[in-house]
Design an enzyme around this catalytic site. Structure first.
Site, PDB file in Angstrom:
ATOM      1  N   SER A  85      -1.880  48.073  -9.772  1.00 22.11           N
ATOM      2  CA  SER A  85      -0.716  46.730 -10.028  1.00 22.11           C
ATOM      3  C   SER A  85      -0.549  45.765  -8.607  1.00 22.11           C
ATOM      4  O   SER A  85      -0.133  44.853  -8.763  1.00 22.11           O
ATOM      5  CB  SER A  85       0.311  46.967 -10.550  1.00 22.11           C
ATOM      6  OG  SER A  85       0.262  47.243 -11.988  1.00 22.11           O
ATOM      7  N   VAL A  86      -0.918  46.436  -7.524  1.00 17.87           N
ATOM      8  CA  VAL A  86      -0.631  45.663  -6.301  1.00 17.87           C
ATOM      9  C   VAL A  86      -1.560  44.427  -6.116  1.00 17.87           C
ATOM     10  O   VAL A  86      -1.102  43.607  -5.329  1.00 17.87           O
ATOM     11  CB  VAL A  86      -1.040  46.651  -4.857  1.00 17.87           C
ATOM     12  CG1 VAL A  86       0.180  47.703  -5.075  1.00 17.87           C
ATOM     13  CG2 VAL A  86      -2.332  47.017  -4.923  1.00 17.87           C
TER      14      VAL A  86
END
Length: 547
Positions: free
Chosen positions: A275-276
């Site tokens: 998700s970064v």
């Protein structure tokens, strides 16, 4: 008559012998005679020094003496005495003496005092040779960056290996006079001059390196995680200010070295970032004109089918704004908004951020990022890429991409060697307004309601993003093995530093990036920013809600 013939024969033999020795064998005899009192010795020179950006030594060469022997001259009866003095088994030295014809090392890299005590024993055929040994003042703290050399001063890992030709010294030669015991008593003259190696200044700041090392090592020990990395980068220049990994090793003592600890994981290990990557996807969607920060996206019922796969959020968030998609880290939201991005534009922008290329540090084992060709994309591929699956990059790639985003969207190129050239052309990956909008979105991640409240700083604004991804095993994605990460920019309102934290296989009961990686970011940054003289940009009263 017979006597006269005999005398004449003896005279002829004598004359012949004189001619033979003085004319025919002259050069050989002079050489043999000179070898008894003259010798050509090697002049060793120090390897180039490695320093941090402020001139602090990271690798230096210290003078040592190696004891060696000429097996043709040494008496085997003297070997027990020599072996006891140097701490080497006599059997080992006897074996060496029988295996080597003219030269053998007795013991390498002794301190001058210890070596001189051996030489003063006056054992025939035993000599000392001046050399240099590499010493690393910061030890384990910078081990993965600097690397180390072998006993012959050749680079084996890290910068020592990557820039071996630059750092390596060139030995010289000199002629010396020896006494009856073989000791050098006078220099006759220099044959070839020795050339010291060239120094090299790195971009790392050893003060920040220590802070990052301490925070990471404490966290790995506390969590019982398998490994971890921290990368700190200057937003404007791309200079790597700190780069640490765990497990680590002490380059000054490699007697019990575990090869696994040698890996500079931040540079060599490819991961699916998870998700970064959502802020990068958001930037591409904004740049494509598909939405603005307040555009509403329906994420109900909290999950969606993506081909034969299902993706889901932590819970059903209902309708979210684009900003809230980042704040809540909604997989469904980012996948839905990314579906309309033209795949060629999506792919090209990922490459422009540097995610599909090699970083280009020249570091040994440096991994090249991998992004699938858009020719093979389908809805599943594009959806997975939007939240950081289906690609393979390193923590250093992540730092470089977010430095670019924080640099008003202008491409930043990672640097490890200070004063090394950078491209003289500017690549505007996304517009400054898009980049600024995404950074503002990321500020909500560390605020109440965000996934990384533990990354909030009292005196500095922070923009961040968490990541929690499943690791791939032999049979596919592992249910209980995770990669937890956090990327943060500070101060968010005037970005200076990007820090990436990646934790490999944290415990099963505590594995979210906001729980594991974000506190490491906070512990590091709240000390690093004041140390760099960066002015605070907010009051601690504004940060209380984020604790």
């Amino acid at each position: 008559m017979t006597a006269q013939i005999v005398l004449l024969a003896l005279l002829v033999a004598l004359v012949w012998r004189v001619v033979y020795l003085q004319v025919l064998q002259k050069d050989f005899l002079i050489s043999e005679g000179s070898s008894r009192w003259q010798r050509v010795e090697v002049i060793n020179a120090p390897r180039g020094m490695l320093t941090d950006r402020n001139g602090e030594p990271l690798a230096v060469s210290t003078p040592v003496i190696s004891i060696w022997a000429d097996p043709r001259e040494i008496n085997l009866d003297d070997i027990p005495t020599l072996a006891k003095a140097v701490g080497v088994p006599a059997k080992v030295l006897k074996t060496r003496a029988t295996q080597h014809k003219a030269f053998m090392y007795v013991k390498r890299h002794m301190t001058p005092d210890a070596a001189n005590r051996i030489i003063e024993l006056n054992i025939p055929g035993v000599y000392g040779q001046s050399e240099y040994k590499r010493y690393y003042p910061a030890g384990e703290v910078v081990s993965h960056v600097v690397g180390f050399t072998d006993i012959d001063d050749q680079g084996q890992e890290g910068v020592e290996l990557a820039f071996n030709a630059h750092l390596q010294a060139e030995s010289g030669k000199k002629q010396v006079v020896r006494d009856l015991l073989g000791r050098s008593v006078r220099d006759v003259g220099e044959i070839t001059a020795a050339q010291p190696g060239k120094n090299l200044s790195l971009t790392v700041d050893v003060r920040l390196q220590y802070l990052a090392y301490r925070e990471l090592k404490q966290a790995i020990a506390s969590f019982g995680a398998k490994s971890g990395s921290v990368v700190v980068m200057d937003v404007e220049t791309g200079e790597i200010l700190a780069l640490v990994n765990q497990p680590g090793y002490n380059p000054n003592d490699r007697s019990s070295l575990n090869p696994v600890a040698l890996r500079n994981r931040a540079v060599t290990d490819l991961v699916e970032p998870g998700s970064v990557m959502k802020p990068i996807t958001m930037a591409i969607a904004l740049e494509a004109g598909l939405l603005n920060k307040n555009t509403k996206i329906n994420t109900s019922p909290g999950y969606m089918k993506l081909g034969r796969f299902s993706i889901r959020d932590f819970r059903n968030y209902g309708t979210l704004t684009a900003t809230e998609v980042i704040q809540k880290s909604s997989n469904v939201g980012i996948a839905r908004l990314s579906a309309d991005i033209p795949k060629q534009q999506f792919w090209q922008t990922l490459y422009d951020f540097g995610l599909g290329d090699a970083i280009g540090l020249g570091y040994p084992g440096e991994a090249t990022g991998s992004i699938p060709s858009p020719l093979n994309w389908d809805k599943v591929t594009q959806g997975a890429l939007s939240y950081g699956y289906g690609m393979a990059i390193t923590p250093l790639h992540i730092a470089q991409a977010f430095a670019t985003l924080a640099n008003d969207g202008e491409r930043v190129y990672a640097k490890l060697i200070k004063d090394s050239p950078t491209p003289d052309y500017a690549l505007q990956v996304v517009s400054p307004s898009t980049a600024r909008t995404v950074i503002d979105m990321m500020k909500t991640v560390v605020e109440p309601g965000g996934t990384a409240r533990r990354a909030n700083l009292d005196w500095y604004s922070v923009a961040g993003k968490t990541g929690t991804s499943h690791k791939v095993g032999a049979a596919g994605y592992e249910d209980s093995k995770y990669l937890s990460s956090f990327v943060g920019v500070a101060p968010a309102d005037n970005p200076k530093i990007v820090t990436v934290v990646v934790i490999n296989e944290p415990p099963e009961d505590k594995y979210y990036g906001g729980e594991v990686a974000a506190p490491i970011f906070k512990g590091f940054m709240q000390q690093a920013l004041p140390l760099l003289g960066i002015e605070p940009d907010k009051s601690p009263l504004l940060a209380k809600g984020g604790q």
